[in-house]
Write an enzyme that holds these catalytic residues in place. Structure first.
Site, PDB file in Angstrom:
ATOM      1  N   HIS A  14     -21.327 -80.518 -13.374  1.00 24.47           N
ATOM      2  CA  HIS A  14     -20.510 -81.374 -12.480  1.00 24.47           C
ATOM      3  C   HIS A  14     -19.556 -82.168 -13.368  1.00 24.47           C
ATOM      4  CE1 HIS A  14     -20.207 -84.233  -8.822  1.00 24.47           C
ATOM      5  NE2 HIS A  14     -19.293 -84.617  -9.696  1.00 24.47           N
ATOM      6  N   HIS A  16     -15.343 -83.725 -13.872  1.00 21.84           N
ATOM      7  CA  HIS A  16     -13.964 -83.976 -13.424  1.00 21.84           C
ATOM      8  C   HIS A  16     -13.037 -83.903 -14.636  1.00 21.84           C
ATOM      9  CE1 HIS A  16     -15.302 -85.433  -9.466  1.00 21.84           C
ATOM     10  NE2 HIS A  16     -16.338 -85.882 -10.136  1.00 21.84           N
ATOM     11  N   LYS A 100     -17.386 -77.161  -2.734  1.00 25.24           N
ATOM     12  CA  LYS A 100     -17.793 -78.567  -2.787  1.00 25.24           C
ATOM     13  C   LYS A 100     -17.564 -79.262  -1.450  1.00 25.24           C
ATOM     14  CE  LYS A 100     -19.129 -82.421  -4.535  1.00 25.24           C
ATOM     15  NZ  LYS A 100     -18.985 -83.106  -5.805  1.00 25.24           N
ATOM     16  N   HIS A 137     -21.478 -83.877  -2.227  1.00 21.63           N
ATOM     17  CA  HIS A 137     -21.490 -85.321  -2.499  1.00 21.63           C
ATOM     18  C   HIS A 137     -22.342 -85.917  -1.384  1.00 21.63           C
ATOM     19  CE1 HIS A 137     -19.984 -89.272  -3.952  1.00 21.63           C
ATOM     20  NE2 HIS A 137     -20.430 -89.586  -2.742  1.00 21.63           N
ATOM     21  N   HIS A 175     -25.231 -85.330  -8.404  1.00 18.56           N
ATOM     22  CA  HIS A 175     -25.403 -86.706  -8.908  1.00 18.56           C
ATOM     23  C   HIS A 175     -26.393 -87.539  -8.086  1.00 18.56           C
ATOM     24  CE1 HIS A 175     -22.405 -87.405  -5.847  1.00 18.56           C
ATOM     25  NE2 HIS A 175     -21.345 -87.253  -6.594  1.00 18.56           N
ATOM     26  N   ASP A 248     -20.933 -85.633 -14.189  1.00 20.89           N
ATOM     27  CA  ASP A 248     -20.007 -86.364 -13.311  1.00 20.89           C
ATOM     28  C   ASP A 248     -19.075 -87.245 -14.148  1.00 20.89           C
ATOM     29  OD1 ASP A 248     -18.764 -87.202 -11.001  1.00 20.89           O
ATOM     30  OD2 ASP A 248     -20.287 -88.698 -10.499  1.00 20.89           O
TER      31      ASP A 248
HETATM   32  C1  NCD Z   1     -15.749 -89.193  -8.894  1.00 16.00           C
HETATM   33  C2  NCD Z   1     -14.262 -89.156  -9.271  1.00 16.00           C
HETATM   34  O1  NCD Z   1     -13.778 -90.128  -9.856  1.00 16.00           O
HETATM   35  O2  NCD Z   1     -13.604 -88.157  -8.997  1.00 16.00           O
HETATM   36  N1  NCD Z   1     -16.198 -90.561  -8.950  1.00 16.00           N
HETATM   37  C3  NCD Z   1     -17.472 -91.002  -9.007  1.00 16.00           C
HETATM   38  O3  NCD Z   1     -17.680 -92.200  -8.929  1.00 16.00           O
HETATM   39  N2  NCD Z   1     -18.486 -90.171  -9.152  1.00 16.00           N
HETATM   40  C4  NCD Z   1     -15.941 -88.567  -7.559  1.00 16.00           C
HETATM   41  C5  NCD Z   1     -17.370 -88.157  -7.253  1.00 16.00           C
HETATM   42  O4  NCD Z   1     -17.958 -87.376  -7.996  1.00 16.00           O
HETATM   43  O5  NCD Z   1     -17.934 -88.613  -6.263  1.00 16.00           O
HETATM   44 ZN    ZN Z   2     -18.136 -86.226  -9.414  1.00 20.68          ZN
HETATM   45 ZN    ZN Z   3     -19.402 -87.242  -5.833  1.00 18.35          ZN
END
Ligand code: NCD
Ligand code: ZN
Ligand code: ZN
Length: 346
Positions: A14, A16, A100, A137, A175, A248
């Site tokens: 996971h 970003h 997702k 999520h 998460h 995450d």
């Molecule tokens: C994530 C993001 O910034 O894209 N933020 C977070 O707090 N985890 C989005 C997500 O995974 O929910």
């Molecule tokens: Zn995330």
């Molecule tokens: Zn998330």
């Protein structure tokens, strides 16, 4: 006490990476240690169709520094208008490894997410048929539900009904932050897994709020009470194949974190492996670190484990940058609040 640990190269289930200058800045932080990652599709606009995912994968590979190897495992952002045939084609070509689900309004860039879960039934049906996992999520967004309860309520109101309606559907609860989520995952023998982040193994809600508000510890789902952090540590270090690492790691520029309406997300890519080694050592579970970071994820997704290895060595406190630079902005690296002693040789 062991001072050196060699494990199969880890993956991040996971992650970003964003786009543009931010992508260029954060990608090496992950690729330095990780072979593959499930790439979250919550760009603006989101990665909805197979063609969007193909273009995003190309931008990721173009941003990879020379000499680094990394395989992005692409995902699609589920909307109420997602076409089941487009999803099936993106899966059949090998491009997409998961879809997702963001409940609309639940988190960063979730405005295009799902409001009416009945409308996604045909896509879920198709995914169950072709064996394509759904990543969730897992928080409800109803205004009357307290933010600390949103994950537990999601299990009862959304996740369990969806799983019952689509018994063949593989689901990853992303998460997880509560003992309820860990218990729910353990109550199911097949087809349900959970990712656990690095930061949720380290912080509880006091870290965010005691002695002043600490925006760099604010993420969603928000960290809960200490008893939940301990439940997550027990799950992660248990060796149970249903739990695996999804960092995450979610970079936001500092000026948007340190803001009257600060963004949610902790950026952990830079020091994740050192933090995890410290956590597993604290739990007397270093022998189960490899399962959590390198074996259980590929097992769930039906992918081969990585052939090469990394070595973690215990010594004097390791140093890492407090911030990284991204296109003239800075992103703060997660601070576990204690020194880290495990160096990573990748
Ligand atoms: C994530 C993001 O910034 O894209 N933020 C977070 O707090 N985890 C989005 C997500 O995974 O929910
Ligand atoms: Zn995330
Ligand atoms: Zn998330």
């Amino acid at each position: 006490m062991s001072t050196s640990l060699t494990i199969r190269r880890p993956d991040d289930w996971h992650l970003h990476l964003r786009d543009g200058a931010m992508l260029k800045a954060v990608l090496p932080e992950t690729a330095r240690h990780f072979a593959r990652a499930i790439i979250m599709p919550n760009l603006v606009p989101p990665v909805v169709r197979g063609s969007d995912a193909a273009a995003y994968r190309d931008r990721i590979l173009a941003a990879l520094p020379d000499g680094m190897a990394f395989e992005p495992l692409m995902t699609l952002y589920l909307t109420e208008d997602t076409d089941p045939e487009d999803v099936a084609a993106a899966h059949a070509s090998g491009l997409v490894k998961a879809v997702k689900l963001y409940p609309a309004g639940a988190t960063t860039n979730s405005a295009s997410g799902v409001k009416d879960f009945d409308r996604i039934a045909p896509v879920l049906e198709k995914m169950a048929e072709i064996g394509l996992p759904l990543c969730t999520h897992g928080e409800v967004t109803a205004a009357e539900i307290d933010i600390f309860d949103r994950e537990a309520v999601f299990i009862d109101r959304v996740l369990d009904p969806v799983r019952r309606a689509h018994p063949g559907l593989k689901v990853v609860m992303e998460h997880i932050t509560t003992s309820q989520a860990a218990d729910y995952v353990r109550s199911v023998d097949r087809g349900l897994g959970a990712t656990i982040t690095t930061h949720h193994l380290v912080i509880n809600r006091n870290h965010i709020l005691v002695g002043g508000i600490r925006p760099h510890y604010y993420c969603l789902p928000v960290a809960k009470r200490e008893e939940h952090r301990l439940a997550l540590r027990a799950a992660a270090t248990s060796g149970d194949a249903r739990f695996f690492l999804g960092t995450d790691s979610a970079p936001h520029p500092d000026h948007l974190k340190e803001h009257p309406c600060g963004c949610a997300g902790c950026f952990t890519a830079t020091n994740t492996m050192s933090v995890l080694a410290e956590v597993f050592e604290q739990e007397g579970a270093l022998d189960r670190l490899e399962a959590f970071v390198s074996l259980n994820g590929p097992g769930f997704y039906g992918l081969p484990v990585n052939e090469d290895t990394i070595t973690l060595t215990r010594g004097d406190a390791v140093t890492y940058p407090a911030k990284i630079e991204a296109g003239g902005e800075t992103v703060t690296v997660f601070d576990p609040g204690y020194p880290l002693h495990w160096r990573v040789d990748a």
